[in-house]
Structures are given as structure tokens and as C-alpha cells.
Design an enzyme around this catalytic site. Structure first.
Site, PDB file in Angstrom:
ATOM      1  N   HIS A 157       3.085   3.535  -8.884  1.00  0.00           N
ATOM      2  CA  HIS A 157       2.959   2.103  -9.188  1.00  0.00           C
ATOM      3  C   HIS A 157       4.216   1.580  -9.894  1.00  0.00           C
ATOM      4  CE1 HIS A 157      -1.006   2.150  -7.664  1.00  0.00           C
ATOM      5  NE2 HIS A 157      -1.552   2.813  -8.664  1.00  0.00           N
ATOM      6  N   ARG A 182     -11.208   1.971  -9.547  1.00  0.00           N
ATOM      7  CA  ARG A 182     -10.310   3.122  -9.749  1.00  0.00           C
ATOM      8  C   ARG A 182     -10.520   3.735 -11.144  1.00  0.00           C
ATOM      9  NH1 ARG A 182      -4.829   2.305  -6.359  1.00  0.00           N
ATOM     10  NH2 ARG A 182      -5.885   1.594  -4.482  1.00  0.00           N
ATOM     11  N   ASP A 237       0.828  -1.207   0.000  1.00  0.00           N
ATOM     12  CA  ASP A 237       0.000   0.000   0.000  1.00  0.00           C
ATOM     13  C   ASP A 237       0.865   1.261   0.000  1.00  0.00           C
ATOM     14  OD1 ASP A 237      -2.320   1.451   0.018  1.00  0.00           O
ATOM     15  OD2 ASP A 237      -2.755   1.153   2.132  1.00  0.00           O
ATOM     16  N   ASN A 277     -10.196  -3.112  -6.938  1.00  0.00           N
ATOM     17  CA  ASN A 277      -9.396  -2.105  -7.649  1.00  0.00           C
ATOM     18  C   ASN A 277      -9.985  -1.682  -9.007  1.00  0.00           C
ATOM     19  OD1 ASN A 277      -6.164  -3.257  -6.408  1.00  0.00           O
ATOM     20  ND2 ASN A 277      -7.456  -1.583  -5.666  1.00  0.00           N
ATOM     21  N   TRP A 278     -10.957  -2.464  -9.513  1.00  0.00           N
ATOM     22  CA  TRP A 278     -11.624  -2.064 -10.769  1.00  0.00           C
ATOM     23  C   TRP A 278     -12.334  -0.734 -10.613  1.00  0.00           C
ATOM     24  CZ3 TRP A 278     -10.076  -4.779 -14.792  1.00  0.00           C
ATOM     25  CH2 TRP A 278      -9.741  -6.115 -14.642  1.00  0.00           C
ATOM     26  N   ARG A 327      -0.066   7.691  -2.595  1.00  0.00           N
ATOM     27  CA  ARG A 327       0.289   8.778  -1.662  1.00  0.00           C
ATOM     28  C   ARG A 327       1.760   9.145  -1.779  1.00  0.00           C
ATOM     29  NH1 ARG A 327      -2.063   5.943   3.423  1.00  0.00           N
ATOM     30  NH2 ARG A 327      -2.215   4.280   1.885  1.00  0.00           N
ATOM     31  N   LEU A 376      -7.144  -5.441   6.657  1.00  0.00           N
ATOM     32  CA  LEU A 376      -6.747  -6.526   5.748  1.00  0.00           C
ATOM     33  C   LEU A 376      -7.270  -6.355   4.327  1.00  0.00           C
ATOM     34  CD1 LEU A 376      -7.128  -9.634   8.097  1.00  0.00           C
ATOM     35  CD2 LEU A 376      -5.052  -8.346   7.550  1.00  0.00           C
ATOM     36  N   SER A 377      -8.286  -5.503   4.159  1.00  0.00           N
ATOM     37  CA  SER A 377      -8.789  -5.198   2.810  1.00  0.00           C
ATOM     38  C   SER A 377      -9.028  -6.439   1.948  1.00  0.00           C
ATOM     39  CB  SER A 377      -7.837  -4.229   2.087  1.00  0.00           C
ATOM     40  OG  SER A 377      -7.717  -3.039   2.814  1.00  0.00           O
ATOM     41  N   GLU A 406       1.077 -13.744  11.892  1.00  0.00           N
ATOM     42  CA  GLU A 406       1.558 -12.546  12.576  1.00  0.00           C
ATOM     43  C   GLU A 406       1.296 -11.365  11.642  1.00  0.00           C
ATOM     44  OE1 GLU A 406       2.768 -12.522  15.667  1.00  0.00           O
ATOM     45  OE2 GLU A 406       2.380 -14.671  15.715  1.00  0.00           O
TER      46      GLU A 406
HETATM   47  C1  FPP Z   1      -1.757   0.121  -3.469  1.00  0.00           C
HETATM   48  O1  FPP Z   1      -1.302   1.441  -3.389  1.00  0.00           O
HETATM   49  C2  FPP Z   1      -1.146  -0.524  -4.601  1.00  0.00           C
HETATM   50  C3  FPP Z   1      -1.811  -1.083  -5.654  1.00  0.00           C
HETATM   51  C4  FPP Z   1      -3.278  -1.135  -5.762  1.00  0.00           C
HETATM   52  C5  FPP Z   1      -1.080  -1.671  -6.773  1.00  0.00           C
HETATM   53  C6  FPP Z   1       0.115  -2.434  -6.357  1.00  0.00           C
HETATM   54  C7  FPP Z   1       0.890  -2.819  -7.526  1.00  0.00           C
HETATM   55  C8  FPP Z   1       2.247  -2.770  -7.554  1.00  0.00           C
HETATM   56  C9  FPP Z   1       3.085  -2.342  -6.429  1.00  0.00           C
HETATM   57  C10 FPP Z   1       2.972  -3.199  -8.758  1.00  0.00           C
HETATM   58  C11 FPP Z   1       2.701  -4.629  -9.058  1.00  0.00           C
HETATM   59  C12 FPP Z   1       3.628  -5.165  -9.981  1.00  0.00           C
HETATM   60  C13 FPP Z   1       3.368  -6.179 -10.830  1.00  0.00           C
HETATM   61  C14 FPP Z   1       4.491  -6.729 -11.577  1.00  0.00           C
HETATM   62  C15 FPP Z   1       2.033  -6.761 -11.028  1.00  0.00           C
HETATM   63  P1  FPP Z   1      -2.373   2.606  -3.570  1.00  0.00           P
HETATM   64  O2  FPP Z   1      -2.396   3.014  -4.983  1.00  0.00           O
HETATM   65  O3  FPP Z   1      -3.676   2.170  -2.993  1.00  0.00           O
HETATM   66  O4  FPP Z   1      -1.728   3.716  -2.691  1.00  0.00           O
HETATM   67  P2  FPP Z   1      -2.510   4.865  -1.919  1.00  0.00           P
HETATM   68  O5  FPP Z   1      -3.255   4.171  -0.812  1.00  0.00           O
HETATM   69  O6  FPP Z   1      -1.411   5.736  -1.434  1.00  0.00           O
HETATM   70  O7  FPP Z   1      -3.409   5.527  -2.913  1.00  0.00           O
END
Ligand code: FPP
Length: 230
Positions: free
Chosen positions: A28, A62, A11, A59-60, A15, A185-186, A197
Site C-alpha cells: 500500500h 480487512r 488493485d 474494505n472494512w 499480491r 468493477l467491484s 471504455e
Molecule cells: C487494492 O489492492 C488496494 C487497496 C484496497 C488500497 C489502495 C490504496 C492505495 C494504493 C493508496 C492510496 C493512497 C492514498 C493517499 C489514500 P489489494 O490490497 O486488494 O491487492 P491484492 O488484491 O493484491 O490483495
């Protein structure tokens, strides 16, 4: 090192990017670089399975632009890092319903799974279009079908039910880390986290380092895990 399966809720990309006056997508991209670093660190300390929450069933919701970017990220990631992951003997696997992804995204993931399938080291498992509640519903449906077809009897135990989960080949999760300060845990691995843990780390995912990750894991291994006993 006692832990076999570590799971991470990555996460804070958005931000973190905002704090750098950058687009969320840049967060990302940086986050995907961290996937490489943390996977290598996990492999170094002998973890057997590292499961990363890369895209949830929620996440869809977004903005389309961000979803489209996340769909392209596996291609960027594997083009850059697949060779190195191969050299480290790491196996790529996924959990979640990949059918919902564009063909190109699915093909990239399937190719990475295929290319690394004979490796014998750590499993790097991406949870993609994954949700814990959905996984349990699908497992219940499969179990029901198996009973109706006479393949299995009605005496259900946790051990039997687990055979219908997407993680059936993995050890239960020993440790779950969530970055960026949120303490929930979302919908991630709800069944598998029963005795895990938990660590809620303040740093956003793009700022976690391999060394810090190793420290978090090693500290957690010192905790007294009783699994409900004394
Ligand atoms: C959460 O941060 C992150 C995600 C929803 C995407 C996570 C994906 C990656 C780290 C890359 C994955 C890589 C591969 C190869 C598939 P957020 O966007 O919710 O952060 P925020 O809470 O600050 O908005």
C-alpha cells in the site's frame, strides 16, 4: 486528447508485496507512491478528473491492522507530496462517506482539499469509504426528499438523477482502468461507468508507470465510441 475523466481501480498492492516477501502494508505504501506518479502523468496529458478507488465500503472487512494502516496513509501521502501537487495546480477532492473515518484521517483529507481548493488544474479525486450501490441509494433518498419538499418535480431523467450523485460536478467517466488482472468493477462508480471504455491491465498497481499509463489512455482514445448510436 478526448478523455476528460479517467477512473482507476488500484488493485494488486497486496499480491505485489507478497511477491517481494514483504507485508501487505508495504504494497500500500508503494501504491501511494504510484498515486503521485500516475496523477502527474494524468495531469500532463490534460485529463480533467482522475478518480482513484482508495478505500471501498467493503474494505472494512480487512484485518484491523491493514485498515489502520490505510487510515494513516493519507497523512503519509500528503506530507510527502502535497507541495508538489500544489505546484502542479492539482485539486484534491473526495467522494464517499468520510464521516466513518477516524477524525485524524478526515482532518488530513479535509486539509488537503482546503489547501488545493483554489487550484484550477486536474482534480485528483480519492474514492474513500465509497461504494457505487451505496452512492445510488443515497442519491435516491436525496431525490425522494427533494420531491417530498416540493423542490423538484417527479419527472426523473438520468441528467436530473446525476445531480444527486457524489460526482455531480464531474464529466461521466470516459475510461476505467483496473490493474492486476482481475476483470470486475467491484462496486466502483456503477452509474458513471455506463459508457466508459474499460481496460484490464495485468500489471499490479505498484508496477504501473506514468509512461505506461499514458500509453493505455492514448490507445483507448483511438477506440470508436458510439454511445449506443451507429
Ligand atoms: C487494492 O489492492 C488496494 C487497496 C484496497 C488500497 C489502495 C490504496 C492505495 C494504493 C493508496 C492510496 C493512497 C492514498 C493517499 C489514500 P489489494 O490490497 O486488494 O491487492 P491484492 O488484491 O493484491 O490483495
Amino acid at each position: 486528447m478526448g478523455f476528460k475523466h479517467v477512473a482507476i481501480i488500484m488493485d494488486g498492492n497486496g499480491r505485489w508485496a507478497k511477491a517481494q516477501h514483504q507485508q501487505r502494508t508495504f504494497g500500500h505504501l508503494q501504491g501511494s507512491e504510484k498515486v503521485r506518479e500516475i496523477a502527474i502523468a494524468a495531469n500532463d496529458i490534460g485529463i480533467e478528473v482522475l478518480t482513484l478507488y482508495a478505500f471501498s465500503t467493503e474494505n472494512w472487512k480487512r484485518p484491523k491492522e491493514e485498515v489502520d494502516y490505510l487510515m494513516k496513509l493519507p497523512d503519509v501521502f500528503f506530507n510527502k507530496f502535497l507541495k508538489e501537487l500544489m505546484a502542479k495546480n492539482i485539486r484534491i477532492q473526495t467522494i464517499g462517506e468520510l464521516e466513518a473515518f477516524p477524525d485524524s484521517t478526515r482532518q488530513v483529507l479535509e486539509r488537503a482539499i482546503q489547501t488545493t481548493s483554489k487550484n484550477t488544474g486536474m482534480i485528483l479525486c480519492f474514492a474513500m469509504n465509497y461504494g457505487g450501490q451505496r452512492e445510488i441509494i443515497l442519491a435516491a433518498q436525496k431525490y425522494h426528499e427533494a420531491v417530498v419538499n416540493g423542490i423538484i418535480n417527479k419527472d426523473l431523467s438520468p441528467e436530473i438523477f446525476e445531480q444527486f450523485l457524489m460526482t455531480k460536478d464531474y464529466h461521466a467517466v470516459d475510461l476505467c482502468i483496473r490493474t492486476s488482472g482481475e476483470q470486475r468493477l467491484s462496486n466502483f462508480l456503477l452509474w458513471q461507468l455506463a459508457y466508459a471504455e474499460l481496460i484490464f491491465e495485468a500489471l499490479p498497481w505498484p508496477e504501473l508507470t506514468g509512461d505506461h499509463f499514458k500509453e493505455l489512455v492514448l490507445d483507448a482514445t483511438k477506440r470508436d465510441r458510439r454511445f449506443g448510436g451507429l
